[in-house]
Motif scaffolding. Structure first.
Motif, mmCIF file in Angstrom:
data_model
loop_
_atom_site.group_PDB
_atom_site.id
_atom_site.type_symbol
_atom_site.label_atom_id
_atom_site.label_comp_id
_atom_site.label_asym_id
_atom_site.label_seq_id
_atom_site.Cartn_x
_atom_site.Cartn_y
_atom_site.Cartn_z
ATOM 1 N N PRO A 1 40.890 31.997 47.643
ATOM 2 C CA PRO A 1 40.074 32.674 46.949
ATOM 3 C C PRO A 1 40.910 33.942 46.464
ATOM 4 C CG PRO A 1 39.774 33.130 49.423
ATOM 5 C CD PRO A 1 40.769 31.977 49.325
ATOM 6 N N PRO A 2 40.448 34.279 45.318
ATOM 7 C CA PRO A 2 41.196 35.584 44.763
ATOM 8 C C PRO A 2 41.024 36.742 45.623
ATOM 9 C CG PRO A 2 39.340 35.052 43.577
ATOM 10 C CD PRO A 2 39.419 33.951 44.431
ATOM 11 N N LEU A 3 42.204 37.460 45.589
ATOM 12 C CA LEU A 3 42.043 38.930 46.266
ATOM 13 C C LEU A 3 41.080 39.932 45.624
ATOM 14 C CD1 LEU A 3 45.666 39.077 47.847
ATOM 15 C CD2 LEU A 3 43.798 38.590 49.031
ATOM 16 N N VAL A 4 41.445 39.861 44.453
ATOM 17 C CA VAL A 4 40.955 40.819 43.287
ATOM 18 C C VAL A 4 40.320 40.024 42.122
ATOM 19 C CG1 VAL A 4 41.972 42.810 44.376
ATOM 20 C CG2 VAL A 4 42.996 41.300 42.167
ATOM 21 N N SER A 5 39.593 40.890 41.415
ATOM 22 C CA SER A 5 39.114 40.139 40.189
ATOM 23 C C SER A 5 39.927 40.464 39.051
ATOM 24 C CB SER A 5 37.874 41.135 39.643
ATOM 25 O OG SER A 5 36.504 40.964 40.630
ATOM 26 N N PRO A 6 40.091 39.566 38.255
ATOM 27 C CA PRO A 6 41.188 39.407 37.194
ATOM 28 C C PRO A 6 41.129 40.674 36.396
ATOM 29 C CG PRO A 6 39.868 37.194 37.212
ATOM 30 C CD PRO A 6 39.313 37.972 37.947
ATOM 31 N N ASP A 7 42.191 41.612 36.028
ATOM 32 C CA ASP A 7 42.519 42.885 35.379
ATOM 33 C C ASP A 7 43.620 42.720 34.609
ATOM 34 O OD1 ASP A 7 42.448 45.197 34.602
ATOM 35 O OD2 ASP A 7 42.104 46.105 36.654
ATOM 36 N N GLU A 8 43.704 42.604 33.156
ATOM 37 C CA GLU A 8 44.667 42.319 32.393
ATOM 38 C C GLU A 8 45.543 43.722 32.381
ATOM 39 O OE1 GLU A 8 45.542 41.832 27.858
ATOM 40 O OE2 GLU A 8 43.818 40.594 28.608
ATOM 41 N N SER A 9 44.903 44.791 32.675
ATOM 42 C CA SER A 9 45.645 46.038 32.912
ATOM 43 C C SER A 9 46.637 46.235 33.888
ATOM 44 C CB SER A 9 44.447 47.290 32.666
ATOM 45 O OG SER A 9 43.958 47.556 33.856
ATOM 46 N N LEU A 10 46.245 45.270 35.121
ATOM 47 C CA LEU A 10 47.284 45.502 36.215
ATOM 48 C C LEU A 10 48.171 44.441 36.289
ATOM 49 C CD1 LEU A 10 44.647 46.571 38.984
ATOM 50 C CD2 LEU A 10 46.211 47.848 37.915
ATOM 51 N N TYR A 11 48.264 43.616 35.197
ATOM 52 C CA TYR A 11 49.150 42.401 35.145
ATOM 53 C C TYR A 11 50.456 42.647 35.433
ATOM 54 C CZ TYR A 11 51.254 37.977 33.952
ATOM 55 O OH TYR A 11 52.164 36.899 33.993
ATOM 56 N N ALA A 12 50.927 43.550 34.556
ATOM 57 C CA ALA A 12 52.439 43.936 34.363
ATOM 58 C C ALA A 12 52.848 44.601 35.907
ATOM 59 C CB ALA A 12 52.797 44.812 33.504
ATOM 60 N N LEU A 13 51.923 45.386 36.306
ATOM 61 C CA LEU A 13 52.467 46.047 37.863
ATOM 62 C C LEU A 13 52.322 44.956 38.770
ATOM 63 C CD1 LEU A 13 52.680 48.694 39.396
ATOM 64 C CD2 LEU A 13 50.259 48.685 39.582
ATOM 65 N N ALA A 14 51.578 44.058 38.793
ATOM 66 C CA ALA A 14 51.549 43.089 39.806
ATOM 67 C C ALA A 14 52.565 42.249 39.795
ATOM 68 C CB ALA A 14 50.176 42.220 39.811
ATOM 69 N N LYS A 15 52.926 41.734 38.582
ATOM 70 C CA LYS A 15 54.236 41.059 38.216
ATOM 71 C C LYS A 15 55.557 41.752 38.776
ATOM 72 C CE LYS A 15 56.926 38.773 34.558
ATOM 73 N NZ LYS A 15 56.907 38.302 33.349
ATOM 74 N N MET A 16 55.619 43.066 38.474
ATOM 75 C CA MET A 16 56.740 43.638 38.950
ATOM 76 C C MET A 16 56.771 43.938 40.392
ATOM 77 S SD MET A 16 57.505 47.804 38.148
ATOM 78 C CE MET A 16 56.355 48.435 39.220
#
Length: 101
Positions: free
Chosen positions: A66-81
Protein backbone atom coordinates in the motif's frame (compact mmCIF):
# COMPACT_ATOMS: atom_id res chain seq x y z
CA UNK A 1 16.16 -10.07 6.42
CA UNK A 2 17.40 -13.67 6.50
CA UNK A 3 20.79 -12.37 7.64
CA UNK A 4 19.20 -10.47 10.52
CA UNK A 5 17.17 -13.50 11.58
CA UNK A 6 20.31 -15.64 11.43
CA UNK A 7 22.21 -13.14 13.57
CA UNK A 8 19.44 -13.09 16.20
CA UNK A 9 19.87 -16.81 16.83
CA UNK A 10 23.60 -17.08 16.10
CA UNK A 11 25.62 -14.36 17.78
CA UNK A 12 28.60 -12.92 15.94
CA UNK A 13 32.01 -14.20 16.97
CA UNK A 14 34.03 -11.95 19.25
CA UNK A 15 36.21 -9.37 17.56
CA UNK A 16 39.94 -10.14 17.67
CA UNK A 17 41.76 -8.88 20.75
CA UNK A 18 44.42 -7.50 18.41
CA UNK A 19 41.95 -4.77 17.41
CA UNK A 20 42.11 -1.59 19.45
CA UNK A 21 38.99 -0.60 21.38
CA UNK A 22 38.49 2.24 18.88
CA UNK A 23 38.63 -0.17 15.94
CA UNK A 24 36.21 -2.55 17.69
CA UNK A 25 33.76 0.28 18.30
CA UNK A 26 34.13 1.46 14.69
CA UNK A 27 33.40 -2.09 13.47
CA UNK A 28 30.22 -2.26 15.54
CA UNK A 29 29.06 1.21 14.45
CA UNK A 30 29.87 0.38 10.83
CA UNK A 31 27.79 -2.78 10.93
CA UNK A 32 24.86 -1.01 12.59
CA UNK A 33 25.01 1.73 9.93
CA UNK A 34 25.22 -0.81 7.13
CA UNK A 35 22.22 -2.77 8.39
CA UNK A 36 20.26 0.44 9.06
CA UNK A 37 20.84 1.92 5.63
CA UNK A 38 20.52 -1.32 3.64
CA UNK A 39 17.52 -2.76 5.47
CA UNK A 40 15.64 0.35 6.60
CA UNK A 41 16.56 3.62 4.94
CA UNK A 42 16.94 2.37 1.38
CA UNK A 43 13.76 0.26 1.14
CA UNK A 44 11.58 2.75 3.03
CA UNK A 45 12.85 5.71 1.00
CA UNK A 46 12.17 3.74 -2.20
CA UNK A 47 8.68 2.87 -0.99
CA UNK A 48 8.09 6.52 -0.11
CA UNK A 49 9.39 7.68 -3.50
CA UNK A 50 7.15 5.19 -5.31
CA UNK A 51 4.20 6.34 -3.22
CA UNK A 52 4.88 9.99 -4.07
CA UNK A 53 5.10 9.04 -7.76
CA UNK A 54 1.89 6.97 -7.55
CA UNK A 55 3.72 3.82 -8.70
CA UNK A 56 2.75 0.51 -7.11
CA UNK A 57 5.36 -1.83 -5.65
CA UNK A 58 4.81 -5.52 -6.35
CA UNK A 59 6.50 -7.77 -3.78
CA UNK A 60 7.82 -11.01 -5.29
CA UNK A 61 4.79 -11.10 -7.59
CA UNK A 62 2.59 -11.91 -4.59
CA UNK A 63 1.07 -8.64 -3.42
CA UNK A 64 1.22 -4.87 -3.86
CA UNK A 65 2.45 -2.70 -1.02
CA UNK A 66 0.00 0.00 0.00
CA UNK A 67 1.23 3.55 -0.58
CA UNK A 68 2.86 5.24 2.41
CA UNK A 69 1.53 8.66 1.41
CA UNK A 70 -0.70 10.23 -1.21
CA UNK A 71 0.88 11.12 -4.53
CA UNK A 72 2.41 14.60 -4.42
CA UNK A 73 4.33 15.95 -7.40
CA UNK A 74 5.85 18.73 -5.28
CA UNK A 75 7.73 16.15 -3.15
CA UNK A 76 8.95 13.98 -6.03
CA UNK A 77 12.40 15.58 -6.36
CA UNK A 78 13.02 15.43 -2.61
CA UNK A 79 11.92 11.80 -2.34
CA UNK A 80 14.14 10.88 -5.29
CA UNK A 81 17.11 12.69 -3.73
CA UNK A 82 16.68 10.95 -0.37
CA UNK A 83 16.49 7.54 -2.04
CA UNK A 84 19.45 8.28 -4.31
CA UNK A 85 21.66 9.45 -1.44
CA UNK A 86 20.58 6.46 0.64
CA UNK A 87 21.71 4.19 -2.19
CA UNK A 88 25.06 5.97 -2.47
CA UNK A 89 25.51 5.80 1.30
CA UNK A 90 24.80 2.07 1.21
CA UNK A 91 27.36 1.61 -1.55
CA UNK A 92 29.93 3.65 0.37
CA UNK A 93 29.34 1.59 3.50
CA UNK A 94 29.73 -1.67 1.57
CA UNK A 95 32.89 -0.35 -0.09
CA UNK A 96 34.25 0.79 3.26
CA UNK A 97 33.44 -2.58 4.78
CA UNK A 98 35.33 -4.35 1.98
CA UNK A 99 38.35 -2.04 2.33
CA UNK A 100 38.54 -2.37 6.10
CA UNK A 101 37.99 -6.14 6.13
Amino acid sequence: MVRVAWRLFNPAPALPQSMSPLMQRAAIVGHVLLYSVALLALPVSGWYWSSIADKPIMVAGLFVLPPLVSPDESLYALAKMVHTYSAWACGALVGGHILVA
